[in-house]
Design a protein around this motif. Structure first.
Motif, PDB file in Angstrom:
ATOM      1  N   ARG A 149       0.797  -1.230   0.000  1.00  0.00           N
ATOM      2  CA  ARG A 149       0.000   0.000   0.000  1.00  0.00           C
ATOM      3  C   ARG A 149       0.828   1.279   0.000  1.00  0.00           C
ATOM      4  O   ARG A 149       0.343   2.328  -0.421  1.00  0.00           O
ATOM      5  CB  ARG A 149      -0.950  -0.015   1.212  1.00  0.00           C
ATOM      6  CG  ARG A 149      -2.125  -0.945   0.985  1.00  0.00           C
ATOM      7  CD  ARG A 149      -2.702  -1.502   2.270  1.00  0.00           C
ATOM      8  NE  ARG A 149      -3.827  -2.390   1.966  1.00  0.00           N
ATOM      9  CZ  ARG A 149      -3.689  -3.648   1.554  1.00  0.00           C
ATOM     10  NH1 ARG A 149      -2.490  -4.153   1.382  1.00  0.00           N
ATOM     11  NH2 ARG A 149      -4.753  -4.382   1.289  1.00  0.00           N
ATOM     12  N   TYR A 150       2.065   1.198   0.465  1.00  0.00           N
ATOM     13  CA  TYR A 150       2.829   2.434   0.634  1.00  0.00           C
ATOM     14  C   TYR A 150       4.184   2.445  -0.075  1.00  0.00           C
ATOM     15  O   TYR A 150       4.958   3.399   0.085  1.00  0.00           O
ATOM     16  CB  TYR A 150       3.051   2.694   2.133  1.00  0.00           C
ATOM     17  CG  TYR A 150       1.759   2.920   2.883  1.00  0.00           C
ATOM     18  CD1 TYR A 150       1.083   4.129   2.801  1.00  0.00           C
ATOM     19  CD2 TYR A 150       1.214   1.918   3.681  1.00  0.00           C
ATOM     20  CE1 TYR A 150      -0.099   4.346   3.480  1.00  0.00           C
ATOM     21  CE2 TYR A 150       0.033   2.110   4.369  1.00  0.00           C
ATOM     22  CZ  TYR A 150      -0.633   3.326   4.266  1.00  0.00           C
ATOM     23  OH  TYR A 150      -1.809   3.510   4.943  1.00  0.00           O
ATOM     24  N   ASP A 151       4.494   1.444  -0.857  1.00  0.00           N
ATOM     25  CA  ASP A 151       5.827   1.379  -1.451  1.00  0.00           C
ATOM     26  C   ASP A 151       6.152   2.581  -2.328  1.00  0.00           C
ATOM     27  O   ASP A 151       7.302   3.024  -2.364  1.00  0.00           O
ATOM     28  CB  ASP A 151       5.981   0.087  -2.264  1.00  0.00           C
ATOM     29  CG  ASP A 151       7.418  -0.144  -2.700  1.00  0.00           C
ATOM     30  OD1 ASP A 151       8.296  -0.164  -1.822  1.00  0.00           O
ATOM     31  OD2 ASP A 151       7.663  -0.282  -3.908  1.00  0.00           O
ATOM     32  N   LYS A 152       5.185   3.111  -2.999  1.00  0.00           N
ATOM     33  CA  LYS A 152       5.468   4.240  -3.891  1.00  0.00           C
ATOM     34  C   LYS A 152       5.825   5.512  -3.128  1.00  0.00           C
ATOM     35  O   LYS A 152       6.327   6.477  -3.703  1.00  0.00           O
ATOM     36  CB  LYS A 152       4.294   4.500  -4.828  1.00  0.00           C
ATOM     37  CG  LYS A 152       3.009   4.942  -4.149  1.00  0.00           C
ATOM     38  CD  LYS A 152       1.916   5.168  -5.194  1.00  0.00           C
ATOM     39  CE  LYS A 152       0.600   5.584  -4.567  1.00  0.00           C
ATOM     40  NZ  LYS A 152      -0.448   5.808  -5.604  1.00  0.00           N
ATOM     41  N   TYR A 153       5.562   5.515  -1.826  1.00  0.00           N
ATOM     42  CA  TYR A 153       5.878   6.687  -1.016  1.00  0.00           C
ATOM     43  C   TYR A 153       7.145   6.498  -0.162  1.00  0.00           C
ATOM     44  O   TYR A 153       7.635   7.457   0.426  1.00  0.00           O
ATOM     45  CB  TYR A 153       4.724   6.999  -0.053  1.00  0.00           C
ATOM     46  CG  TYR A 153       3.385   7.133  -0.721  1.00  0.00           C
ATOM     47  CD1 TYR A 153       3.085   8.232  -1.536  1.00  0.00           C
ATOM     48  CD2 TYR A 153       2.400   6.166  -0.537  1.00  0.00           C
ATOM     49  CE1 TYR A 153       1.850   8.351  -2.149  1.00  0.00           C
ATOM     50  CE2 TYR A 153       1.154   6.286  -1.139  1.00  0.00           C
ATOM     51  CZ  TYR A 153       0.892   7.375  -1.956  1.00  0.00           C
ATOM     52  OH  TYR A 153      -0.334   7.495  -2.553  1.00  0.00           O
ATOM     53  N   VAL A 154       7.636   5.282  -0.069  1.00  0.00           N
ATOM     54  CA  VAL A 154       8.716   4.978   0.881  1.00  0.00           C
ATOM     55  C   VAL A 154       9.968   4.513   0.133  1.00  0.00           C
ATOM     56  O   VAL A 154       9.985   3.431  -0.448  1.00  0.00           O
ATOM     57  CB  VAL A 154       8.279   3.879   1.877  1.00  0.00           C
ATOM     58  CG1 VAL A 154       9.416   3.567   2.848  1.00  0.00           C
ATOM     59  CG2 VAL A 154       7.028   4.313   2.641  1.00  0.00           C
ATOM     60  N   PRO A 155      11.049   5.307   0.156  1.00  0.00           N
ATOM     61  CA  PRO A 155      12.274   4.908  -0.549  1.00  0.00           C
ATOM     62  C   PRO A 155      13.111   3.891   0.228  1.00  0.00           C
ATOM     63  O   PRO A 155      13.848   3.107  -0.375  1.00  0.00           O
ATOM     64  CB  PRO A 155      13.035   6.216  -0.717  1.00  0.00           C
ATOM     65  CG  PRO A 155      12.564   7.065   0.429  1.00  0.00           C
ATOM     66  CD  PRO A 155      11.131   6.696   0.657  1.00  0.00           C
ATOM     67  N   ASN A 156      13.005   3.921   1.556  1.00  0.00           N
ATOM     68  CA  ASN A 156      13.800   3.015   2.388  1.00  0.00           C
ATOM     69  C   ASN A 156      12.912   2.341   3.435  1.00  0.00           C
ATOM     70  O   ASN A 156      12.319   3.015   4.276  1.00  0.00           O
ATOM     71  CB  ASN A 156      14.925   3.772   3.102  1.00  0.00           C
ATOM     72  CG  ASN A 156      15.928   4.359   2.140  1.00  0.00           C
ATOM     73  OD1 ASN A 156      16.563   3.653   1.370  1.00  0.00           O
ATOM     74  ND2 ASN A 156      16.085   5.676   2.184  1.00  0.00           N
ATOM     75  N   TRP A 157      12.848   1.015   3.357  1.00  0.00           N
ATOM     76  CA  TRP A 157      12.034   0.256   4.302  1.00  0.00           C
ATOM     77  C   TRP A 157      12.905  -0.362   5.393  1.00  0.00           C
ATOM     78  O   TRP A 157      13.995  -0.844   5.129  1.00  0.00           O
ATOM     79  CB  TRP A 157      11.307  -0.881   3.583  1.00  0.00           C
ATOM     80  CG  TRP A 157      10.154  -0.440   2.735  1.00  0.00           C
ATOM     81  CD1 TRP A 157      10.143  -0.284   1.381  1.00  0.00           C
ATOM     82  CD2 TRP A 157       8.836  -0.110   3.181  1.00  0.00           C
ATOM     83  NE1 TRP A 157       8.907   0.128   0.944  1.00  0.00           N
ATOM     84  CE2 TRP A 157       8.077   0.239   2.033  1.00  0.00           C
ATOM     85  CE3 TRP A 157       8.216  -0.075   4.440  1.00  0.00           C
ATOM     86  CZ2 TRP A 157       6.738   0.615   2.115  1.00  0.00           C
ATOM     87  CZ3 TRP A 157       6.887   0.297   4.516  1.00  0.00           C
ATOM     88  CH2 TRP A 157       6.162   0.639   3.364  1.00  0.00           C
ATOM     89  N   PHE A 158      12.370  -0.339   6.624  1.00  0.00           N
ATOM     90  CA  PHE A 158      13.010  -1.020   7.748  1.00  0.00           C
ATOM     91  C   PHE A 158      12.050  -2.081   8.260  1.00  0.00           C
ATOM     92  O   PHE A 158      10.976  -1.760   8.765  1.00  0.00           O
ATOM     93  CB  PHE A 158      13.356  -0.046   8.868  1.00  0.00           C
ATOM     94  CG  PHE A 158      14.308   1.036   8.451  1.00  0.00           C
ATOM     95  CD1 PHE A 158      15.651   0.770   8.287  1.00  0.00           C
ATOM     96  CD2 PHE A 158      13.846   2.315   8.186  1.00  0.00           C
ATOM     97  CE1 PHE A 158      16.530   1.766   7.880  1.00  0.00           C
ATOM     98  CE2 PHE A 158      14.716   3.317   7.788  1.00  0.00           C
ATOM     99  CZ  PHE A 158      16.065   3.040   7.633  1.00  0.00           C
ATOM    100  N   THR A 159      12.437  -3.323   8.128  1.00  0.00           N
ATOM    101  CA  THR A 159      11.556  -4.411   8.556  1.00  0.00           C
ATOM    102  C   THR A 159      11.476  -4.520  10.072  1.00  0.00           C
ATOM    103  O   THR A 159      10.410  -4.781  10.635  1.00  0.00           O
ATOM    104  CB  THR A 159      12.058  -5.748   7.999  1.00  0.00           C
ATOM    105  OG1 THR A 159      13.418  -5.947   8.419  1.00  0.00           O
ATOM    106  CG2 THR A 159      11.996  -5.771   6.476  1.00  0.00           C
ATOM    107  N   ILE A 160      12.614  -4.352  10.733  1.00  0.00           N
ATOM    108  CA  ILE A 160      12.713  -4.526  12.180  1.00  0.00           C
ATOM    109  C   ILE A 160      13.460  -3.344  12.784  1.00  0.00           C
ATOM    110  O   ILE A 160      14.465  -2.888  12.239  1.00  0.00           O
ATOM    111  CB  ILE A 160      13.486  -5.818  12.542  1.00  0.00           C
ATOM    112  CG1 ILE A 160      12.806  -7.054  11.932  1.00  0.00           C
ATOM    113  CG2 ILE A 160      13.616  -5.969  14.060  1.00  0.00           C
ATOM    114  CD1 ILE A 160      11.501  -7.436  12.561  1.00  0.00           C
ATOM    115  N   ASN A 161      12.970  -2.850  13.900  1.00  0.00           N
ATOM    116  CA  ASN A 161      13.686  -1.808  14.633  1.00  0.00           C
ATOM    117  C   ASN A 161      14.476  -2.466  15.770  1.00  0.00           C
ATOM    118  O   ASN A 161      13.901  -2.996  16.709  1.00  0.00           O
ATOM    119  CB  ASN A 161      12.715  -0.784  15.223  1.00  0.00           C
ATOM    120  CG  ASN A 161      13.436   0.288  16.010  1.00  0.00           C
ATOM    121  OD1 ASN A 161      14.280   1.001  15.474  1.00  0.00           O
ATOM    122  ND2 ASN A 161      13.110   0.405  17.300  1.00  0.00           N
TER     123      ASN A 161
END
Length: 281
Positions: free
Chosen positions: A14-26
């Motif tokens: 749903r949000y990939d087009k808005y997010v250049p860098n994804w973090f799976t786990i903090n």
């Protein structure tokens, strides 16, 4: 693990087009200081594993696998537009001295903090020191799982707040690694904010967190260690968290409770400004 992966897919789609860098786990290192001591069956389902050492490394094992599976889906099936990684929690470790024992202790400390989750930048497995020390306590990855983990991060992300001196444990490392009842097991090293000469590694940065010292020089050394010594295959590093407590925090923080020794706000601000001027920041 599958629930987490499915949740991640739901969000990313749903949000990939808005997010250049994804973090799976903090900060997967939370398995150390949080998950391992949670009351099993109360805060989380026990699955027959109570709090303690076994829970700690099961947590890390499946956390890393969950990340890797989601990252693989992101690139191979979903064909995501951005990059994906997870945020490590770690600090710079300065050897207490140049003695072989202190240098070995520093290396081992890094292995048990960052190397634990370093598979994406190595061979997809745990450091040998962890395998040798933990034995059957440490779950084993299959050949297929190692292949999924290796290369599953597009960049290295680090929450690097402070630095510590690291040295040999009193009595020696081997005496600790061979005794799982030792309170320092399994790391079997010492960490401190005070050098042998009595000087601190840096001024206090947060009256509410005694471990947090302002160590701006440490972050430069830390980044060098990550890219040159620990994980040379890392393409680039993102410092995702770093800093100190604000000088004038909002209520209910009570400055009147600070002692003269604790109230280091002014010198801390001055040293920070001087550092920035000196380095053109």
């Amino acid at each position: 693990m599958d629930d987490f992966v499915n949740y991640g897919k739901f969000i990313i789609q749903r949000y990939d087009k808005y997010v250049p860098n994804w973090f799976t786990i903090n900060e997967p290192q939370y398995c150390n200081w949080q998950y391992s001591s949670y009351p099993a069956g109360e805060i989380y389902p026990s699955y027959g594993v109570g709090p303690g050492l076994k829970a700690r490394f099961l947590c890390g094992h499946y956390t890393l696998l969950a990340h890797a599976k989601l990252a693989k889906w992101y690139h191979t099936e979903f064909k995501g537009r951005g990059r994906i990684s997870f945020k490590n929690s770690g600090n710079y470790f300065e050897p207490m001295s140049n003695s072989p024992a202190d240098l070995a202790a520093t290396k081992r400390t890094y292995e048990f903090v960052l190397g634990w989750f370093g598979g994406p930048w190595t061979d997809g497995d745990y450091p040998q020191s962890m395998k040798d020390t933990l034995g059957d306590i440490l779950p084993k990855f299959t050949k297929k799982e190692k292949a999924i983990i290796k290369g599953s991060c597009d960049f290295f992300a680090i929450d690097a707040y402070t630095a510590f001196y690291v040295g040999e444990l009193k009595g020696g490392m081997e005496a600790c690694t061979s005794n799982s009842s030792n309170p320092n097991f399994p790391e079997c090293t010492t960490q401190t904010s005070v050098a042998k000469d009595g000087f601190g590694i840096g001024p206090a940065a947060d009256n509410g967190a005694s471990w947090l010292k302002s160590t701006p020089v440490g972050i430069r050394k830390f980044l060098s260690d990550i890219t040159k010594e620990l994980f040379p295959s890392v393409p680039d590093v993102m410092v995702t968290e770093f800093g100190e407590f604000p000088e004038y925090p909002p209520p209910p923080y009570n400055f009147s409770s600070l002692t003269a020794r604790q109230d280091l706000r002014s010198p801390l601000r001055a040293s920070t400004l001087l550092f920035r001027v000196a380095h053109g920041i």
